[in-house]
Each structure stands twice: as C-alpha cells, then as structure tokens.
Write an enzyme that holds these catalytic residues in place. Structure first.
Site, mmCIF file in Angstrom:
data_model
loop_
_atom_site.group_PDB
_atom_site.id
_atom_site.type_symbol
_atom_site.label_atom_id
_atom_site.label_comp_id
_atom_site.label_asym_id
_atom_site.label_seq_id
_atom_site.Cartn_x
_atom_site.Cartn_y
_atom_site.Cartn_z
ATOM 1 N N ASP A 8 0.826 -1.203 0.000
ATOM 2 C CA ASP A 8 0.000 0.000 0.000
ATOM 3 C C ASP A 8 0.864 1.258 0.000
ATOM 4 O O ASP A 8 1.925 1.279 0.624
ATOM 5 C CB ASP A 8 -0.911 -0.013 1.233
ATOM 6 C CG ASP A 8 -2.010 1.020 1.159
ATOM 7 O OD1 ASP A 8 -2.321 1.482 0.047
ATOM 8 O OD2 ASP A 8 -2.560 1.375 2.220
ATOM 9 N N GLY A 9 0.395 2.281 -0.696
ATOM 10 C CA GLY A 9 1.057 3.582 -0.624
ATOM 11 C C GLY A 9 1.654 4.084 -1.923
ATOM 12 O O GLY A 9 2.311 5.134 -1.934
ATOM 13 N N ARG A 12 0.223 7.677 -2.806
ATOM 14 C CA ARG A 12 0.703 8.711 -1.888
ATOM 15 C C ARG A 12 2.188 8.986 -2.089
ATOM 16 O O ARG A 12 2.646 10.117 -1.966
ATOM 17 C CB ARG A 12 0.399 8.301 -0.443
ATOM 18 C CG ARG A 12 -1.049 8.521 -0.038
ATOM 19 C CD ARG A 12 -1.354 7.910 1.303
ATOM 20 N NE ARG A 12 -1.423 6.448 1.229
ATOM 21 C CZ ARG A 12 -1.237 5.638 2.252
ATOM 22 N NH1 ARG A 12 -0.919 6.137 3.439
ATOM 23 N NH2 ARG A 12 -1.352 4.333 2.113
ATOM 24 N N TRP A 13 2.946 7.930 -2.399
ATOM 25 C CA TRP A 13 4.372 8.105 -2.680
ATOM 26 C C TRP A 13 4.547 9.003 -3.900
ATOM 27 O O TRP A 13 5.396 9.918 -3.902
ATOM 28 C CB TRP A 13 5.022 6.745 -2.918
ATOM 29 C CG TRP A 13 6.511 6.798 -3.110
ATOM 30 C CD1 TRP A 13 7.472 6.670 -2.152
ATOM 31 C CD2 TRP A 13 7.208 6.964 -4.353
ATOM 32 N NE1 TRP A 13 8.718 6.762 -2.706
ATOM 33 C CE2 TRP A 13 8.588 6.939 -4.058
ATOM 34 C CE3 TRP A 13 6.803 7.137 -5.665
ATOM 35 C CZ2 TRP A 13 9.556 7.077 -5.039
ATOM 36 C CZ3 TRP A 13 7.768 7.278 -6.660
ATOM 37 C CH2 TRP A 13 9.138 7.250 -6.336
ATOM 38 N N HIS A 25 2.844 3.562 -9.116
ATOM 39 C CA HIS A 25 2.626 2.148 -9.428
ATOM 40 C C HIS A 25 3.849 1.553 -10.148
ATOM 41 O O HIS A 25 4.222 0.405 -9.902
ATOM 42 C CB HIS A 25 1.379 1.985 -10.296
ATOM 43 C CG HIS A 25 0.103 2.327 -9.586
ATOM 44 N ND1 HIS A 25 -0.224 1.794 -8.359
ATOM 45 C CD2 HIS A 25 -0.919 3.161 -9.927
ATOM 46 C CE1 HIS A 25 -1.392 2.277 -7.970
ATOM 47 N NE2 HIS A 25 -1.838 3.100 -8.899
ATOM 48 N N SER A 53 -6.955 -6.001 -6.252
ATOM 49 C CA SER A 53 -8.091 -6.574 -5.533
ATOM 50 C C SER A 53 -9.370 -6.499 -6.358
ATOM 51 O O SER A 53 -9.454 -5.763 -7.351
ATOM 52 C CB SER A 53 -8.303 -5.828 -4.203
ATOM 53 O OG SER A 53 -8.912 -4.573 -4.430
ATOM 54 N N THR A 54 -10.384 -7.227 -5.928
ATOM 55 C CA THR A 54 -11.688 -7.175 -6.586
ATOM 56 C C THR A 54 -12.294 -5.782 -6.474
ATOM 57 O O THR A 54 -13.122 -5.390 -7.304
ATOM 58 C CB THR A 54 -12.650 -8.207 -5.960
ATOM 59 O OG1 THR A 54 -12.622 -8.072 -4.528
ATOM 60 C CG2 THR A 54 -12.242 -9.628 -6.319
ATOM 61 N N LEU A 120 11.595 -20.430 -3.760
ATOM 62 C CA LEU A 120 10.499 -19.602 -3.277
ATOM 63 C C LEU A 120 9.306 -19.676 -4.225
ATOM 64 O O LEU A 120 9.467 -19.639 -5.444
ATOM 65 C CB LEU A 120 10.965 -18.150 -3.173
ATOM 66 C CG LEU A 120 9.879 -17.081 -2.945
ATOM 67 C CD1 LEU A 120 9.377 -17.127 -1.527
ATOM 68 C CD2 LEU A 120 10.411 -15.693 -3.295
ATOM 69 N N LEU A 178 -6.841 -5.398 7.032
ATOM 70 C CA LEU A 178 -6.479 -6.485 6.124
ATOM 71 C C LEU A 178 -7.038 -6.281 4.714
ATOM 72 O O LEU A 178 -6.567 -6.917 3.770
ATOM 73 C CB LEU A 178 -6.963 -7.823 6.682
ATOM 74 C CG LEU A 178 -6.359 -8.234 8.026
ATOM 75 C CD1 LEU A 178 -6.876 -9.601 8.445
ATOM 76 C CD2 LEU A 178 -4.835 -8.264 7.943
ATOM 77 N N SER A 179 -8.043 -5.435 4.584
ATOM 78 C CA SER A 179 -8.594 -5.093 3.269
ATOM 79 C C SER A 179 -8.942 -6.317 2.416
ATOM 80 O O SER A 179 -8.612 -6.384 1.235
ATOM 81 C CB SER A 179 -7.625 -4.176 2.505
ATOM 82 O OG SER A 179 -7.512 -2.930 3.154
#
Length: 223
Positions: A8-9, A12-13, A25, A53-54, A120, A178-179
């Site tokens: 997130d952010g 704003r960044w 982005h 997200s949806t 990973l 948690l969104s």
C-alpha cells in the site's frame, strides 16, 4: 515461512514526489523484484503479494488500464528473473476477468516456473478478494455433494490449496486493516504495520520485521 504483503502507498508516494499516481505504481512494481529476490535468498518458502483486488476495479478507468498494462509488462520482463532465481510463480484470484492476453501470460509463467523451479513460491493476488475466494470455494464444495464441509475440505478448495497458512502479514503505507486479503489463511498470522509507503519499503526493514517475528510467542489459542 509464508509471508504475505499488502503493498500500500504507491499513490501517496507519487504525490509526495509531485508525480502522477501511475508513477507510483511503476516504482512499486520495481520494488516487487527487490523484495522477492530478498525473500528467495532468505529461505522464505512462500511470498503472497496483494497486487490487484476485486475492489480495485472501482478506481478511475485510466488507472485500471495502466495497472493492467503494467502487469503485462511485469510478467514478460520478470520471467527471466524467476528462472534465474529459482522462483515458482503462482496467481490467486479470479483471473477470468482479465484480458485473454494477460490470462495466457499468467498461465504460461505458472507452467514454466512450476516445471523448472523449486525455490520460493511467489503468489500474486490478481482480481483477488478473500470474500470472493470463499464464495467460489463454497460453490465448489456445493457441487461436490458427497464432500463433507470442514476446515480441511475448505482449505483444499481455496485458491491457495496446498500452500500453508500465512505466518506473517505485513502492510505498508500506514493503514491498519487487512482489506479483504487472505482472511481464512491469516487466522493466526502475526501482523506487522509500517508507515513506510510501498515504493520506499526496503529489504532491511523487512529483515528487521522478520527478526521480530521470530521473537514472538505464537500460541495458536493455547497457553
């Protein structure tokens, strides 16, 4: 360990740097590589990233279109990084809502990395919402009329089937919620929140959080 990140952010960044939101982005996408490579080298087994997200479809059309373009570029450009770093790629969420071109790129990258890599596993949540995931899961179980509905059968029908529950969940950007991200899987996750905006988040800050994680006493409801 299964580490989940709510990135997130970005907007704003960009605003802090007097740039349009799409610039944030773009920088955020670069940060994904840094953090993913750090996790791969640190022995973390699973890394889940909340990419789209949806609810993100509600954003301005131009921003959504740019995010889809950025995703396509990321999947193509990072393929070699996955292979060289022995990273398995997996998507979760309802990707049927994405363009056919994006769906093909996602499936191609999943197929190749799952065949050639065993380090990973990076899990990218695309058109993902935990409530939507549970809705789709219950539809699957309803179709299996002979299936007993319990925690095991639900877990096996989730997008994350075969992947352990989240151990540690980090959210950047200063918000403390948690969104709608991995709600079932994060039932006993250790939560970490930071004011750092995603493009400024560093491997060093994550490393410090991981050190704190290992100092916490996880009782899972016991004593």
């Amino acid at each position: 360990m299964h580490l989940a990140l709510i990135m997130d952010g970005n907007g704003r960044w960009a605003k802090q740097h007097l740039k349009p939101r799409i610039f944030g982005h773009k920088e955020g996408a670069k940060k994904i590589r840094e953090i993913t490579e750090f996790c791969a080298k640190s022995g973390i087994k699973y890394l889940s990233l909340y990419a789209f997200s949806t609810e993100n479809w509600k954003r301005p059309k131009a921003e959504v279109e740019y995010l889809m373009k950025l995703l396509g570029e990321y999947l193509v450009k990072e393929r070699q990084t996955y292979l060289e770093s022995n990273i398995v790629f997996k998507s979760i969420g309802d990707i049927s809502k994405l363009s056919l071109e994006l769906q093909q790129e996602i499936k191609s990258l999943e197929t190749q990395t799952q065949a050639e890599c065993n380090g990973l596993t990076q899990i990218l949540a695309l058109n993902y919402g935990a409530k939507d995931e549970l809705r789709r899961t219950f539809m699957i179980l309803r179709q299996k009329q002979e299936c007993e509905i319990n925690e095991e059968s639900i877990a096996q029908a989730l997008d994350t089937s075969g992947i352990p529950d989240v151990d540690m969940l980090v959210r950047t950007g200063g918000e403390m919620r948690l969104s709608n991200f991995l709600l079932w899987q994060s039932a006993y996750a250790e939560l970490f929140f930071t004011q750092t905006l995603w493009p400024s988040f560093s491997a060093q800050e994550l490393e410090s959080m991981i050190a704190e994680f290992y100092q916490r006493n996880r009782r899972f409801g016991g004593l």
